[in-house]
Design an enzyme around this catalytic site. Structure first.
Site, PDB file in Angstrom:
ATOM      1  N   LYS A 171     -10.298  -2.918  -4.614  1.00  0.00           N
ATOM      2  CA  LYS A 171     -10.933  -1.621  -4.850  1.00  0.00           C
ATOM      3  C   LYS A 171      -9.954  -0.624  -5.429  1.00  0.00           C
ATOM      4  O   LYS A 171     -10.334   0.299  -6.125  1.00  0.00           O
ATOM      5  CB  LYS A 171     -11.426  -1.078  -3.501  1.00  0.00           C
ATOM      6  CG  LYS A 171     -12.922  -1.130  -3.328  1.00  0.00           C
ATOM      7  CD  LYS A 171     -13.320  -0.604  -1.961  1.00  0.00           C
ATOM      8  CE  LYS A 171     -13.578  -1.754  -1.021  1.00  0.00           C
ATOM      9  NZ  LYS A 171     -14.227  -1.418   0.230  1.00  0.00           N
ATOM     10  N   LYS A 205      -4.647  -9.636  -6.957  1.00  0.00           N
ATOM     11  CA  LYS A 205      -5.874  -9.744  -6.178  1.00  0.00           C
ATOM     12  C   LYS A 205      -6.941  -8.784  -6.711  1.00  0.00           C
ATOM     13  O   LYS A 205      -6.609  -7.669  -7.095  1.00  0.00           O
ATOM     14  CB  LYS A 205      -5.497  -9.372  -4.738  1.00  0.00           C
ATOM     15  CG  LYS A 205      -6.523  -9.621  -3.699  1.00  0.00           C
ATOM     16  CD  LYS A 205      -6.000  -9.198  -2.339  1.00  0.00           C
ATOM     17  CE  LYS A 205      -5.943  -7.699  -2.181  1.00  0.00           C
ATOM     18  NZ  LYS A 205      -5.650  -7.232  -0.836  1.00  0.00           N
ATOM     19  N   LYS A 236       0.821  -1.215   0.000  1.00  0.00           N
ATOM     20  CA  LYS A 236       0.000   0.000   0.000  1.00  0.00           C
ATOM     21  C   LYS A 236       0.852   1.262   0.000  1.00  0.00           C
ATOM     22  O   LYS A 236       0.487   2.264  -0.593  1.00  0.00           O
ATOM     23  CB  LYS A 236      -0.952   0.012   1.204  1.00  0.00           C
ATOM     24  CG  LYS A 236      -2.116  -0.927   1.023  1.00  0.00           C
ATOM     25  CD  LYS A 236      -3.196  -0.622   2.039  1.00  0.00           C
ATOM     26  CE  LYS A 236      -4.346  -1.612   1.922  1.00  0.00           C
ATOM     27  NZ  LYS A 236      -5.297  -1.496   3.028  1.00  0.00           N
TER      28      LYS A 236
HETATM   29  P1  TYM Z   1     -10.914  -5.107   3.439  1.00  0.00           P
HETATM   30  O1  TYM Z   1     -11.898  -4.018   3.651  1.00  0.00           O
HETATM   31  O2  TYM Z   1      -9.790  -4.891   2.489  1.00  0.00           O
HETATM   32  O3  TYM Z   1     -11.652  -6.409   2.940  1.00  0.00           O
HETATM   33  C1  TYM Z   1     -12.769  -6.925   3.650  1.00  0.00           C
HETATM   34  C2  TYM Z   1     -12.746  -8.443   3.602  1.00  0.00           C
HETATM   35  O4  TYM Z   1     -12.761  -8.903   2.255  1.00  0.00           O
HETATM   36  C3  TYM Z   1     -11.678  -9.789   2.038  1.00  0.00           C
HETATM   37  N1  TYM Z   1     -11.173  -9.599   0.675  1.00  0.00           N
HETATM   38  C4  TYM Z   1     -11.009 -10.592  -0.209  1.00  0.00           C
HETATM   39  N2  TYM Z   1     -11.231 -11.917  -0.112  1.00  0.00           N
HETATM   40  C5  TYM Z   1     -10.954 -12.664  -1.200  1.00  0.00           C
HETATM   41  N3  TYM Z   1     -10.480 -12.141  -2.364  1.00  0.00           N
HETATM   42  C6  TYM Z   1     -10.246 -10.826  -2.503  1.00  0.00           C
HETATM   43  N4  TYM Z   1      -9.788 -10.330  -3.649  1.00  0.00           N
HETATM   44  C7  TYM Z   1     -10.504  -9.972  -1.382  1.00  0.00           C
HETATM   45  N5  TYM Z   1     -10.386  -8.643  -1.171  1.00  0.00           N
HETATM   46  C8  TYM Z   1     -10.797  -8.435   0.096  1.00  0.00           C
HETATM   47  C9  TYM Z   1     -10.634  -9.388   3.062  1.00  0.00           C
HETATM   48  O5  TYM Z   1      -9.757 -10.462   3.329  1.00  0.00           O
HETATM   49  C10 TYM Z   1     -11.492  -9.028   4.234  1.00  0.00           C
HETATM   50  O6  TYM Z   1     -11.838 -10.180   4.970  1.00  0.00           O
HETATM   51  N6  TYM Z   1      -8.023  -4.977   7.448  1.00  0.00           N
HETATM   52  C11 TYM Z   1      -9.287  -5.450   6.958  1.00  0.00           C
HETATM   53  C12 TYM Z   1     -10.483  -4.956   7.736  1.00  0.00           C
HETATM   54  C13 TYM Z   1     -10.403  -5.154   9.210  1.00  0.00           C
HETATM   55  C14 TYM Z   1     -10.608  -6.370   9.901  1.00  0.00           C
HETATM   56  C15 TYM Z   1     -10.468  -6.046  11.288  1.00  0.00           C
HETATM   57  C16 TYM Z   1     -10.877  -7.671   9.504  1.00  0.00           C
HETATM   58  C17 TYM Z   1     -10.173  -4.202  10.133  1.00  0.00           C
HETATM   59  N7  TYM Z   1     -10.204  -4.730  11.392  1.00  0.00           N
HETATM   60  C18 TYM Z   1     -10.587  -7.025  12.264  1.00  0.00           C
HETATM   61  C19 TYM Z   1     -10.992  -8.641  10.496  1.00  0.00           C
HETATM   62  C20 TYM Z   1     -10.857  -8.317  11.858  1.00  0.00           C
HETATM   63  C21 TYM Z   1      -9.435  -4.971   5.532  1.00  0.00           C
HETATM   64  O7  TYM Z   1      -8.860  -3.992   5.111  1.00  0.00           O
HETATM   65  O8  TYM Z   1     -10.345  -5.631   4.830  1.00  0.00           O
END
Ligand code: TYM
Length: 346
Positions: free
Chosen positions: A210, A207, A115
């Site tokens: 967004k 991957k 990032k």
């Molecule tokens: P974020 O917002 O990027 O994504 C949310 C969830 O979607 C999953 N994900 C994917 N799974 C499969 N293939 C993909 N291409 C893909 N893109 C995203 C992510 O693995 C995630 O589960 N840091 C986290 C948010 C967060 C969080 C937490 C999660 C903050 N605090 C505590 C669990 C527990 C994030 O940025 O997810």
């Protein structure tokens, strides 16, 4: 080891539209776990501001992601749904964890490197300590299970390391305050299903995300039927027909991705999909995949539009969720202060 009651926590960033990766990699497991566990599903707005967010857009995006949660089938009566910034324990515990986690641990985080890119010096400190806040999200509820996509695995390992180090560093104080051998559980990542890492439709080695500039790289949850069909039609593939066994997907990342997406949408395994489509050309498989995606996503997108027309209703759900979340997190945070020795006089 102390036994902790099972509790699920997970979250998604409040950066607007969800995409198919979020849905297949995380949401499907959230929905499943909602039926069997106490679940807390958070819209993580504090994480969102680790990179610049337009303030007016942010508030709208928090509501948008909340609407998506509910439209996908999360039930605010069963599960706690709220936005992170409304429960102060997240930020407070994150500070304590900033003092527990080691610089070397965070330096190893691959997502920060991705990032921050080449301009690392200009990244926010928030982006660097992002995983500490994530550990705080989970551990403020002493959650034991965390359903996420594959890309969050390293962050979850860090959460476990932080929980373990806190338990070790403060072992005597934890026992003295009557919490037994360990105050925090070591949260388990739940990374399951045929689509734990959904890849870009333009490049099977990247991957779905967004932040990818090309809209053709991903399916957004709000895409209409024509857009979904067009994106799958243009999705990159190789010239071979589909194999009849999962082994045949090796070294064919685009084919593997589309089969995984189909399997997750249909509730099948990749092997089952290939039993049906083995030998088929992509010209036949892609329309079937589009039809399936449209059938699954159209009702969600219609429901999202309906929910978004009533922001007060969404705000009510978030307020109720925040109050229920706070009722769990506040006593945990108070106990952490006692354990650490931070004086509480009121
Ligand atoms: P974020 O917002 O990027 O994504 C949310 C969830 O979607 C999953 N994900 C994917 N799974 C499969 N293939 C993909 N291409 C893909 N893109 C995203 C992510 O693995 C995630 O589960 N840091 C986290 C948010 C967060 C969080 C937490 C999660 C903050 N605090 C505590 C669990 C527990 C994030 O940025 O997810």
């Amino acid at each position: 080891m102390t036994d902790f009651p099972e509790r699920v926590f997970s979250g998604m960033q409040a950066t607007g539209n969800l995409h198919l990766g979020n849905y297949l990699g995380a949401m499907l497991n959230w929905l499943r776990m909602q039926e069997t566990h106490d679940c807390i599903y958070c819209v993580v707005d504090l994480h969102a501001i680790t990179v610049w967010q337009d303030p007016q857009a942010l508030a709208g995006n928090i509501r948008e992601v909340t609407a998506a949660y509910i439209a996908c089938g999360l039930d605010p009566e069963k599960s706690i749904i709220f936005n992170q910034s409304q429960v102060s324990a997240h930020a407070e515990l994150a500070w304590v964890f900033n003092c527990v986690a080691r610089l070397g641990w965070l330096n190893r985080m691959t997502q920060f490197k991705e990032k921050a890119g080449k301009d690392r010096e200009n990244a926010s400190i928030g982006l660097f300590v992002y995983p500490n806040l994530m550990a705080a999200d989970i551990l403020a509820y002493r959650a034991t299970h965390v359903p996420v996509g594959e890309d969050q695995k390293q962050h979850l390992e860090l959460s476990r390391d932080i929980a373990q180090k806190f338990n070790n560093d403060f072992a005597a104080s934890i026992a003295a305050h009557g919490h037994g051998e360990a105050f925090f559980p070591l949260p388990k990542p739940m990374i399951t299903g045929p689509a734990t890492r959904v890849m870009s439709l333009r490049d099977g080695t990247r991957k779905m995300s967004k932040s990818e500039p090309s809209e053709y790289s991903r399916i957004d949850m709000t895409d209409d039927a024509d857009t979904i069909a067009q994106k799958f039609r243009k999705a990159r593939t190789d010239p071979e027909p589909l194999p009849s066994e999962p082994d045949g997907l090796k070294d064919r990342p685009e084919a593997e991705n589309l089969v995984g997406i189909y399997a997750a949408l249909a509730g099948m395994t990749k092997a089952d999909v290939l039993k049906e489509y083995g030998g088929a050309q992509f010209s036949a498989f892609k329309p079937a995949l589009s039809d399936l995606a449209v059938a699954r996503l159209a009702p969600i997108s219609t429901e999202m539009t309906r929910l978004k027309s009533d922001p007060a209703h969404i705000d009510g759900i978030l307020a109720d969720g925040a109050a229920r979340a706070e009722a769990i997190a506040k006593p945990v945070m108070d106990a952490v202060k006692d354990i650490v020795g931070l004086l509480r006089t009121r």
